[in-house]
Design a protein around this motif. Structure first.
Motif, PDB file in Angstrom:
ATOM      1  N   GLY A 153       0.824  -1.190   0.000  1.00  0.00           N
ATOM      2  CA  GLY A 153       0.000   0.000   0.000  1.00  0.00           C
ATOM      3  C   GLY A 153       0.863   1.246   0.000  1.00  0.00           C
ATOM      4  N   TYR A 154       0.275   2.354   0.413  1.00  0.00           N
ATOM      5  CA  TYR A 154       1.038   3.590   0.421  1.00  0.00           C
ATOM      6  C   TYR A 154       0.471   4.543   1.458  1.00  0.00           C
ATOM      7  N   ASP A 155       1.190   5.638   1.693  1.00  0.00           N
ATOM      8  CA  ASP A 155       0.819   6.615   2.708  1.00  0.00           C
ATOM      9  C   ASP A 155       0.434   7.933   2.057  1.00  0.00           C
ATOM     10  N   ILE A 156      -0.498   8.626   2.693  1.00  0.00           N
ATOM     11  CA  ILE A 156      -0.891   9.967   2.281  1.00  0.00           C
ATOM     12  C   ILE A 156      -0.748  10.869   3.495  1.00  0.00           C
ATOM     13  N   TYR A 157      -0.086  12.018   3.317  1.00  0.00           N
ATOM     14  CA  TYR A 157       0.143  12.940   4.431  1.00  0.00           C
ATOM     15  C   TYR A 157      -0.656  14.220   4.240  1.00  0.00           C
ATOM     16  N   LEU A 158      -1.189  14.739   5.372  1.00  0.00           N
ATOM     17  CA  LEU A 158      -1.955  15.977   5.371  1.00  0.00           C
ATOM     18  C   LEU A 158      -1.336  16.969   6.346  1.00  0.00           C
ATOM     19  N   ASN A 159      -1.375  18.234   5.976  1.00  0.00           N
ATOM     20  CA  ASN A 159      -0.983  19.313   6.881  1.00  0.00           C
ATOM     21  C   ASN A 159      -1.880  20.515   6.565  1.00  0.00           C
ATOM     22  N   PRO A 160      -2.710  20.972   7.522  1.00  0.00           N
ATOM     23  CA  PRO A 160      -3.681  22.023   7.209  1.00  0.00           C
ATOM     24  C   PRO A 160      -3.060  23.391   6.965  1.00  0.00           C
ATOM     25  N   TYR A 161      -1.805  23.586   7.340  1.00  0.00           N
ATOM     26  CA  TYR A 161      -1.148  24.878   7.189  1.00  0.00           C
ATOM     27  C   TYR A 161      -0.144  24.895   6.029  1.00  0.00           C
ATOM     28  N   SER A 218       5.543  16.817   0.713  1.00  0.00           N
ATOM     29  CA  SER A 218       4.615  17.583  -0.127  1.00  0.00           C
ATOM     30  C   SER A 218       3.175  17.179   0.227  1.00  0.00           C
ATOM     31  N   PRO A 219       2.701  17.580   1.423  1.00  0.00           N
ATOM     32  CA  PRO A 219       1.421  17.076   1.928  1.00  0.00           C
ATOM     33  C   PRO A 219       0.199  17.734   1.286  1.00  0.00           C
ATOM     34  N   LEU A 220      -0.921  17.038   1.401  1.00  0.00           N
ATOM     35  CA  LEU A 220      -2.210  17.616   1.025  1.00  0.00           C
ATOM     36  C   LEU A 220      -2.692  18.531   2.149  1.00  0.00           C
ATOM     37  N   LYS A 221      -3.759  19.261   1.856  1.00  0.00           N
ATOM     38  CA  LYS A 221      -4.309  20.184   2.843  1.00  0.00           C
ATOM     39  C   LYS A 221      -5.571  19.654   3.520  1.00  0.00           C
ATOM     40  N   VAL A 232      -3.625   7.270   5.950  1.00  0.00           N
ATOM     41  CA  VAL A 232      -3.721   8.724   5.802  1.00  0.00           C
ATOM     42  C   VAL A 232      -3.288   9.340   7.128  1.00  0.00           C
ATOM     43  N   TYR A 233      -2.181  10.102   7.109  1.00  0.00           N
ATOM     44  CA  TYR A 233      -1.631  10.715   8.317  1.00  0.00           C
ATOM     45  C   TYR A 233      -2.043  12.183   8.381  1.00  0.00           C
ATOM     46  N   LEU A 234      -2.619  12.594   9.523  1.00  0.00           N
ATOM     47  CA  LEU A 234      -2.979  13.984   9.740  1.00  0.00           C
ATOM     48  C   LEU A 234      -2.007  14.597  10.745  1.00  0.00           C
ATOM     49  N   SER A 235      -1.311  15.634  10.344  1.00  0.00           N
ATOM     50  CA  SER A 235      -0.462  16.354  11.295  1.00  0.00           C
ATOM     51  C   SER A 235      -1.349  17.180  12.213  1.00  0.00           C
ATOM     52  N   SER A 236      -0.786  17.692  13.301  1.00  0.00           N
ATOM     53  CA  SER A 236      -1.564  18.520  14.214  1.00  0.00           C
ATOM     54  C   SER A 236      -1.990  19.800  13.508  1.00  0.00           C
ATOM     55  N   GLY A 237      -3.087  20.372  13.957  1.00  0.00           N
ATOM     56  CA  GLY A 237      -3.631  21.569  13.341  1.00  0.00           C
ATOM     57  C   GLY A 237      -5.137  21.461  13.224  1.00  0.00           C
ATOM     58  N   PRO A 239      -2.162  16.585  24.573  1.00  0.00           N
ATOM     59  CA  PRO A 239      -3.471  16.813  23.945  1.00  0.00           C
ATOM     60  C   PRO A 239      -3.453  17.807  22.786  1.00  0.00           C
ATOM     61  N   SER A 240      -2.541  18.766  22.801  1.00  0.00           N
ATOM     62  CA  SER A 240      -2.496  19.765  21.726  1.00  0.00           C
ATOM     63  C   SER A 240      -1.975  19.182  20.409  1.00  0.00           C
ATOM     64  N   ASP A 241      -1.432  17.965  20.447  1.00  0.00           N
ATOM     65  CA  ASP A 241      -0.950  17.325  19.222  1.00  0.00           C
ATOM     66  C   ASP A 241      -2.075  16.745  18.369  1.00  0.00           C
ATOM     67  N   MET A 242      -3.259  16.628  18.935  1.00  0.00           N
ATOM     68  CA  MET A 242      -4.340  15.971  18.206  1.00  0.00           C
ATOM     69  C   MET A 242      -4.811  16.833  17.031  1.00  0.00           C
ATOM     70  N   PRO A 243      -4.892  16.276  15.837  1.00  0.00           N
ATOM     71  CA  PRO A 243      -5.524  17.001  14.730  1.00  0.00           C
ATOM     72  C   PRO A 243      -6.983  17.297  15.083  1.00  0.00           C
ATOM     73  N   VAL A 244      -7.428  18.510  14.833  1.00  0.00           N
ATOM     74  CA  VAL A 244      -8.785  18.940  15.182  1.00  0.00           C
ATOM     75  C   VAL A 244      -9.633  19.022  13.916  1.00  0.00           C
TER      76      VAL A 244
END
Length: 368
Positions: free
Chosen positions: A33-41, A53-56, A76-81, A119-124
């Motif tokens: 399989g493969y990984d997908i990364y997200l970063n809202p900022y 090169s993450p998605l938003k 699918v990995y979600l960074s904090s934010g 707790p602040s690390d959790m993606p919201v």
């Protein structure tokens, strides 16, 4: 052999090697399989979706998954934010096969059991989307709804997310109800969904979180989650839901029903849960077809023990209390409340205070 022939042989060998490497690499990626990364900022939905090169947005990640073919695990990995959900993240990979071992996983980059987590690390995730309109037989508008994450496949896990509702007026007029469903599992012949280590937060006046998990499928597992101020925690609503469980969850200040077993079969397991200040503990289907067992749990403070029927606009009526069996290791008190950590700098924020009633069952975000 001439130098010219030797050079040609070398080039042919290199081309063959590169082709073989690419084929093997593609085969391996299908297996693993493969990984997908997200970063809202830092992310952009035109990016590749790699860590560099993450998605938003989560809905763009869903679109990428839906385009995939063959099979294997996808994470699918979600960074904090903060992720504003302005449309449903609809996961419906019709040409891709997941299995129990090779799953679709939607998770935080840092999980509660990690040593460095706080707790602040959790993606919201917060819903900001429009609502579909519902009408009765006379054409009168009775309400509206929307879905946050919609899972339409089997073998999926959602882990480590902080999930809010939507800042709307839930009851704008008599008989009308506006509601947000953060996680919906819907489809035909679905099996194996796990919701784990997620924090569902709501406030009935400011940001109502109508229902944490609305599920239609077999082998549903909801564990090590915190539901705080959420109207309803878990509803199993269509088709026989067998081989399912809720365990090690902490549910505080629910103003609806904790668990709705409309379609659950009597093998549903409910154990090691801690509940305080609940409106209705349990809601059965209107015919009260099944009986259920509560094991090794602590329930302190509730208005109604068990109801039947109900729906989006109400919680039904009193049911036969004999339909809920309570094992000897359960503490059940109609009055009272538990002690909750409200210090936001504490790693155990919104958990039971150590050494107080309910703290010994391991209910909450941590599995270790």
């Amino acid at each position: 052999m001439s130098n010219k022939k030797f050079t040609k042989l070398v080039l042919l060998f290199c081309l063959f090697f590169n082709f073989t490497f690419l084929v093997n690499a593609q085969t391996t990626s299908i297996i693993k399989g493969y990984d997908i990364y997200l970063n809202p900022y830092k992310g952009n939905d035109t990016n590749a979706g790699t860590k560099e090169s993450p998605l938003k947005t989560l809905n763009e990640a869903a679109k990428r998954v839906n385009k995939a073919s063959d099979g294997g695990a996808i994470t699918v990995y979600l960074s904090s934010g903060i992720y504003g959900m302005n449309e449903t993240a609809d996961f419906n990979p019709v040409n891709y096969k997941f299995t129990k071992a090779n799953r679709l996983i939607i998770r935080a980059e840092i999980l509660p059991d990690d040593i460095s987590w706080n707790p602040s690390d959790m993606p919201v995730l917060i819903s900001t989307m429009s609502f579909s309109v519902e009408k009765d037989d006379k054409g009168q508008v009775t309400g509206s709804q929307n879905f946050g994450i919609l899972i339409q496949n089997s073998h999926a896990t959602i882990q480590g997310l902080r999930i809010l509702g939507e800042p709307v007026h839930e009851n704008p007029s008599k008989g009308m109800l506006i509601r947000n469903y953060p996680i919906v599992w819907e489809g035909k012949d679905l099996e194996d969904l796990r919701i784990t280590q997620c924090l569902f937060l709501g406030d009935k006046f400011a940001i109502p979180n109508h229902l944490g998990v609305l599920a239609n499928g077999k082998a549903l597992e909801v564990d090590h989650c915190v539901f705080y101020g959420v109207k309803d925690a878990v509803v199993m609503w269509k088709n026989p839901v067998s081989n399912s469980s809720m365990h090690h969850n902490l549910i505080i200040n629910s103003y609806g029903g904790i668990v709705w077993t409309w379609s659950a079969t009597n093998d549903f397991k409910f154990y090691s849960n801690v509940i305080s200040n609940a409106n209705v503990l349990w809601i059965l289907d209107k015919d009260e077809k099944e009986s259920f067992l509560i094991e090794n749990s602590i329930i302190v403070g509730y208005n109604s023990y068990v109801n039947k029927g109900g729906g989006a606009h109400g919680f039904g009526e009193n049911a036969n209390p004999e339909k809920l069996k309570v094992s000897k290791d359960v503490i059940l008190k109609k009055e009272g409340k538990l002690e909750i950590i409200e210090d936001q700098t504490d790693k155990f924020y919104l958990h039971i205070k150590s050494g107080t009633l309910g703290s010994n069952l391991g209910a909450g975000l941590f599995t270790k």
